[in-house]
Design a protein around this motif. Structure first.
Motif, PDB file in Angstrom:
ATOM      1  N   GLY A  61       0.821  -1.212   0.000  1.00 54.26           N
ATOM      2  CA  GLY A  61       0.000   0.000   0.000  1.00 54.26           C
ATOM      3  C   GLY A  61       0.849   1.253   0.000  1.00 54.26           C
ATOM      4  N   LEU A  62       0.380   2.289  -0.734  1.00 54.71           N
ATOM      5  CA  LEU A  62       1.135   3.531  -0.877  1.00 54.71           C
ATOM      6  C   LEU A  62       0.168   4.680  -1.124  1.00 54.71           C
ATOM      7  N   ASP A  63       0.462   5.848  -0.520  1.00 56.69           N
ATOM      8  CA  ASP A  63      -0.312   7.048  -0.793  1.00 56.69           C
ATOM      9  C   ASP A  63       0.595   8.260  -0.632  1.00 56.69           C
ATOM     10  N   LEU A  64       0.311   9.306  -1.424  1.00 57.28           N
ATOM     11  CA  LEU A  64       1.078  10.544  -1.406  1.00 57.28           C
ATOM     12  C   LEU A  64       0.235  11.643  -0.779  1.00 57.28           C
ATOM     13  N   HIS A  65       0.845  12.404   0.110  1.00 55.62           N
ATOM     14  CA  HIS A  65       0.151  13.496   0.794  1.00 55.62           C
ATOM     15  C   HIS A  65      -0.290  14.551  -0.207  1.00 55.62           C
ATOM     16  N   TRP A  66      -1.294  15.349   0.207  1.00 50.83           N
ATOM     17  CA  TRP A  66      -1.846  16.378  -0.672  1.00 50.83           C
ATOM     18  C   TRP A  66      -0.786  17.394  -1.094  1.00 50.83           C
ATOM     19  N   ASP A  67       0.215  17.611  -0.240  1.00 50.39           N
ATOM     20  CA  ASP A  67       1.249  18.581  -0.601  1.00 50.39           C
ATOM     21  C   ASP A  67       2.280  18.007  -1.563  1.00 50.39           C
ATOM     22  N   GLY A  68       2.177  16.711  -1.877  1.00 49.22           N
ATOM     23  CA  GLY A  68       3.093  16.089  -2.815  1.00 49.22           C
ATOM     24  C   GLY A  68       4.485  15.834  -2.262  1.00 49.22           C
ATOM     25  N   ARG A  69       4.642  15.925  -0.917  1.00 48.49           N
ATOM     26  CA  ARG A  69       5.984  15.815  -0.351  1.00 48.49           C
ATOM     27  C   ARG A  69       6.161  14.667   0.628  1.00 48.49           C
ATOM     28  N   ARG A  70       5.074  14.019   1.064  1.00 49.12           N
ATOM     29  CA  ARG A  70       5.211  12.988   2.087  1.00 49.12           C
ATOM     30  C   ARG A  70       4.443  11.740   1.682  1.00 49.12           C
ATOM     31  N   LEU A  71       5.090  10.587   1.829  1.00 47.26           N
ATOM     32  CA  LEU A  71       4.499   9.295   1.491  1.00 47.26           C
ATOM     33  C   LEU A  71       4.099   8.554   2.764  1.00 47.26           C
ATOM     34  N   VAL A  72       3.026   7.778   2.671  1.00 48.71           N
ATOM     35  CA  VAL A  72       2.671   6.826   3.710  1.00 48.71           C
ATOM     36  C   VAL A  72       2.540   5.461   3.043  1.00 48.71           C
ATOM     37  N   PHE A  73       3.035   4.423   3.700  1.00 49.62           N
ATOM     38  CA  PHE A  73       3.029   3.096   3.080  1.00 49.62           C
ATOM     39  C   PHE A  73       3.041   2.018   4.161  1.00 49.62           C
ATOM     40  N   GLY A  74       2.622   0.819   3.758  1.00 47.39           N
ATOM     41  CA  GLY A  74       2.743  -0.350   4.608  1.00 47.39           C
ATOM     42  C   GLY A  74       3.975  -1.137   4.211  1.00 47.39           C
ATOM     43  N   PHE A  75       4.696  -1.676   5.197  1.00 48.88           N
ATOM     44  CA  PHE A  75       5.889  -2.474   4.890  1.00 48.88           C
ATOM     45  C   PHE A  75       5.872  -3.736   5.738  1.00 48.88           C
ATOM     46  N   ALA A  76       6.015  -4.881   5.068  1.00 46.25           N
ATOM     47  CA  ALA A  76       6.074  -6.180   5.734  1.00 46.25           C
ATOM     48  C   ALA A  76       7.533  -6.620   5.804  1.00 46.25           C
ATOM     49  N   ALA A  77       8.135  -6.558   6.982  1.00 42.39           N
ATOM     50  CA  ALA A  77       9.502  -7.049   7.168  1.00 42.39           C
ATOM     51  C   ALA A  77       9.507  -8.570   7.089  1.00 42.39           C
ATOM     52  N   GLN A  78      10.451  -9.125   6.352  1.00 34.92           N
ATOM     53  CA  GLN A  78      10.520 -10.577   6.155  1.00 34.92           C
ATOM     54  C   GLN A  78      11.958 -11.062   6.354  1.00 34.92           C
ATOM     55  N   PRO A  79      12.438 -11.050   7.597  1.00 36.47           N
ATOM     56  CA  PRO A  79      13.823 -11.456   7.856  1.00 36.47           C
ATOM     57  C   PRO A  79      14.076 -12.935   7.633  1.00 36.47           C
ATOM     58  N   GLN A  80      13.018 -13.748   7.740  1.00 36.23           N
ATOM     59  CA  GLN A  80      13.160 -15.199   7.535  1.00 36.23           C
ATOM     60  C   GLN A  80      12.380 -15.607   6.294  1.00 36.23           C
ATOM     61  N   TRP A  81      13.088 -15.987   5.241  1.00 35.31           N
ATOM     62  CA  TRP A  81      12.425 -16.428   4.029  1.00 35.31           C
ATOM     63  C   TRP A  81      13.234 -17.544   3.370  1.00 35.31           C
ATOM     64  N   PRO A  82      12.609 -18.622   2.929  1.00 43.07           N
ATOM     65  CA  PRO A  82      11.167 -18.871   3.045  1.00 43.07           C
ATOM     66  C   PRO A  82      10.777 -19.265   4.464  1.00 43.07           C
ATOM     67  N   PRO A  83       9.503 -19.075   4.822  1.00 48.54           N
ATOM     68  CA  PRO A  83       9.053 -19.470   6.161  1.00 48.54           C
ATOM     69  C   PRO A  83       9.154 -20.977   6.346  1.00 48.54           C
ATOM     70  N   SER A  84       9.114 -21.397   7.583  1.00 51.33           N
ATOM     71  CA  SER A  84       9.225 -22.822   7.881  1.00 51.33           C
ATOM     72  C   SER A  84       7.922 -23.567   7.627  1.00 51.33           C
ATOM     73  N   TRP A  85       6.831 -22.829   7.381  1.00 52.59           N
ATOM     74  CA  TRP A  85       5.543 -23.449   7.086  1.00 52.59           C
ATOM     75  C   TRP A  85       5.161 -23.164   5.642  1.00 52.59           C
ATOM     76  N   ASP A  86       4.310 -24.019   5.102  1.00 52.25           N
ATOM     77  CA  ASP A  86       3.899 -23.896   3.708  1.00 52.25           C
ATOM     78  C   ASP A  86       3.171 -22.569   3.479  1.00 52.25           C
ATOM     79  N   THR A  87       3.592 -21.818   2.465  1.00 48.53           N
ATOM     80  CA  THR A  87       2.920 -20.560   2.131  1.00 48.53           C
ATOM     81  C   THR A  87       2.246 -20.645   0.761  1.00 48.53           C
ATOM     82  N   GLY A  88       1.994 -21.849   0.292  1.00 48.32           N
ATOM     83  CA  GLY A  88       1.358 -22.007  -1.008  1.00 48.32           C
ATOM     84  C   GLY A  88      -0.106 -21.642  -0.964  1.00 48.32           C
ATOM     85  N   PRO A  89      -0.810 -21.834  -2.076  1.00 51.18           N
ATOM     86  CA  PRO A  89      -2.221 -21.431  -2.170  1.00 51.18           C
ATOM     87  C   PRO A  89      -3.122 -22.098  -1.143  1.00 51.18           C
TER      88      PRO A  89
END
Length: 484
Positions: A61-89
């Motif tokens: 997710g990403l959005d730009l502020h009305w003034d065009g100078r500041r961003l807000v976003f979601g970030f998922a940290a993933q230090p362990q990849w692949p996970p130890s459990w199945d991530t398939g469909p």
């Protein structure tokens, strides 16, 4: 009237592709960034803004502020990849274990040049994602903080329910805006000052047919349906934004067991929340991955093509749009809920049939394109408890308008009848609507029934507490959810 665009690079989704489950941080492999690109330079000049400062992970997710100078976003940290459990469909039985070992998604802000990177939210278990700037300066976002389990799937499923929340940029005054036992997500600030979002109601109707566009004031009051509330097609409308200088909305028509991929559509809510004439298709030869198509082509004809899919449209006007597009039509199976990975790139499209490639990455899919420029900030809409004349009142709001004696009396009465924190006001305009056999004047009482959401505990996961429910193969109370 702009020279730069911002967009997100990330790997295509590879895990559960449902409105329930596609929010998880492990749904994408780590990699990518928020990118800034000049559209007039050749060869390409693309700058990475996070530049690995948050470690391995991906942007959600990403959005730009009305003034065009500041961003807000979601970030998922993933230090362990692949996970130890199945991530398939078919990862449903392992979601509980994955939630315990995979860090949740958090909200961040930073300047458009990458400076002043700041973390806004940081719950140790629940994920916050799909943020947008609210006209009043707060950040509105989707989250599974509700602590509820999705009323979907088997007893081995452990999916969380997503609702809408808000928080100030410094992380304070976090509050909940929606209270849905099912799912509210994809919030965007509309040009009228309201927050538009997609609402899924698994409520006395077929679950695939109601992914409607709703709106709510930034303080959580006056939630109401905008479009597609009782329509057979399309099954879903997601990622809805305003079209500048018009009453139109741009969105994606999609299904239920799918990601927010499909044709780009224009919506005119002035025709009513269930008007088939209120939807027009900018990309008429693109069809939803699930469910029937809806709407006629725009009057100018739209973009001709042989297939493919769009996502995250952004209206530059009522004629031209930035959008993410993949010419490779992903395979889809309703029974397996699968899609093959596909490659999205940023395009400029218009209603006259043009489609121009703006940026393609050799490794990642590109999405969430938006112009880097200042925009007119929408009005700050006062809440029901905020009808006071103050210097902060936005021009055009009801509290700022000159008041006649009659209007003053009405507002005074409203102030006196304002609900307490544990109360709310509901209004039924006509209790006889749809009940022609009931003689007017005979109704004396209204019963309000609430479907109770399925709980989800942060220690033991989903609690399917009703016997005889959801494939449990037990005899019991044969209703999908209890009512009080």
């Amino acid at each position: 009237d702009f020279d730069q665009i911002a967009f997100v690079r990330r790997h295509a989704a590879h895990s559960l592709r449902n409105i329930t489950g596609s929010q998880y941080p492990w749904n994408h492999k780590p990699g990518g960034d928020i990118c800034l690109k000049s559209i007039s330079d050749y060869p390409d000049t693309v700058a990475d803004l996070i530049a690995e400062r948050l470690g391995p992970g991906h942007v959600h997710g990403l959005d730009l502020h009305w003034d065009g100078r500041r961003l807000v976003f979601g970030f998922a940290a993933q230090p362990q990849w692949p996970p130890s459990w199945d991530t398939g469909p078919q990862c449903s039985p392992y979601v509980f274990q994955l939630r315990k070992e995979q860090p949740p998604t958090h909200i961040y802000t930073m300047n458009i040049d990458g400076t002043e990177l700041q973390q806004v939210t940081g719950h140790p278990l629940w994920s916050d994602f799909e943020p947008c700037w609210s006209p009043d300066g707060a950040i509105v976002f989707a989250s599974d903080r509700s602590g509820r389990s999705s009323e979907c799937g088997s007893f081995t499923s452990d999916h969380t329910v997503i609702n809408i929340y808000r928080v100030l940029p410094d992380g304070s005054e976090l509050m909940r805006l929606s209270d849905n036992k099912d799912i509210d997500r994809y919030p965007h600030a509309l040009d009228n000052g309201l927050i538009g979002y997609t609402r899924w109601e698994y409520q006395e109707r077929h679950f695939t047919e109601v992914h409607a566009v709703w709106s709510v004031r930034p303080d959580g009051t006056m939630a109401d349906a905008v479009f597609n509330q009782h329509m057979p097609a399309p099954w879903g409308i997601r990622d809805t934004r305003s079209v500048p200088d018009s009453n139109l909305l741009v969105s994606i028509a999609t299904g239920h067991h799918t990601l927010a991929y499909g044709p780009v559509v224009l919506i005119d809510p002035r025709l009513g929340p269930n008007s088939a004439e209120g939807i027009r298709v900018v990309t008429p030869q693109t069809v939803p991955q699930e469910g029937p198509p809806a709407g006629k082509a725009v009057a100018e004809g739209g973009v001709p093509e042989k297939g493919g899919l769009y996502q995250t449209p952004y209206a530059l006007s009522d004629k031209a749009f930035l959008a993410s597009y993949s010419y490779n039509l992903p395979a889809f199976s309703t029974s397996a809920k699968l899609c093959n990975d596909t490659q999205f790139a940023v395009y400029l499209i218009d209603v006259f049939g043009n489609r121009e490639l703006i940026h393609r990455d050799p490794v990642y899919s590109c999405s969430f394109p938006m112009p880097v420029k200042s925009r007119r900030r929408p009005p700050v809409v006062a809440g029901l408890g905020d009808r006071r004349e103050t210097p902060e009142t936005a021009p055009g709001d009801i509290a700022a308008m000159p008041k006649s004696a009659e209007a003053a009396e009405v507002l005074a009465a409203l102030d006196e009848s304002m609900p307490q924190p544990d109360e709310s006001i509901c209004m039924v305009a006509d209790v006889y609507a749809g009940l022609p056999e009931i003689e007017r004047g005979t109704v004396k009482y209204i019963r309000i029934s609430q479907r109770v959401g399925w709980p989800l505990d942060d220690d033991i996961g989903a609690m399917r507490y009703i016997p005889g429910n959801a494939y449990s193969k037990q005899f019991g109370f044969w209703a999908w959810s209890p009512v009080r």
